[in-house]
Design an enzyme around this catalytic site. Sequence first.
Site, PDB file in Angstrom:
ATOM      1  N   CYS A 156       5.749 -32.235  27.644  1.00  0.00           N
ATOM      2  CA  CYS A 156       4.522 -31.880  28.371  1.00  0.00           C
ATOM      3  C   CYS A 156       3.733 -33.143  28.701  1.00  0.00           C
ATOM      4  O   CYS A 156       3.373 -33.915  27.816  1.00  0.00           O
ATOM      5  CB  CYS A 156       3.685 -30.941  27.507  1.00  0.00           C
ATOM      6  SG  CYS A 156       2.030 -30.628  28.149  1.00  0.00           S
ATOM      7  N   SER A 157       3.434 -33.345  29.975  1.00  0.00           N
ATOM      8  CA  SER A 157       2.711 -34.552  30.388  1.00  0.00           C
ATOM      9  C   SER A 157       1.301 -34.598  29.784  1.00  0.00           C
ATOM     10  O   SER A 157       0.810 -35.671  29.441  1.00  0.00           O
ATOM     11  CB  SER A 157       2.633 -34.637  31.916  1.00  0.00           C
ATOM     12  OG  SER A 157       1.901 -33.546  32.441  1.00  0.00           O
TER      13      SER A 157
END
Length: 121
Positions: free
Chosen positions: A17-18
């Site tokens: 997840c960025s």
Amino acid sequence: MSDAHRAPTRLYHNPRCSKSRGALELLRERGIEPAVVAYLESPPDAAELRELLGLLGIGARELLRSGEDEYRQLGLDDAALSDDALITAMVAHPRLIERPLFVHGGRATIGRPPERVLELL
């Protein structure tokens, strides 16, 4: 429960997840090295989720990721479902848990946007 799950400063992290990666980077830039909880591999149990909800000051529904397939498949949009039912679903399907979660100083926040983790420092 692992040591990371009990650490006073911890980040519930999904490396794919960025937002989660961004939150971890912001903390490290400020010299904070939280215990990293890879919650998809080592999910919190119901008691830990209740503790997190208390630290966050929110109900279980606010911690749910409503865009996940499991959300629709399990019918979690049903407003009649209790917090206990939603917590049970998150324990069984940790992808449903919003991320990243940062715990520090006896408080917690959801790192969306990632800069929100800095509010606890």
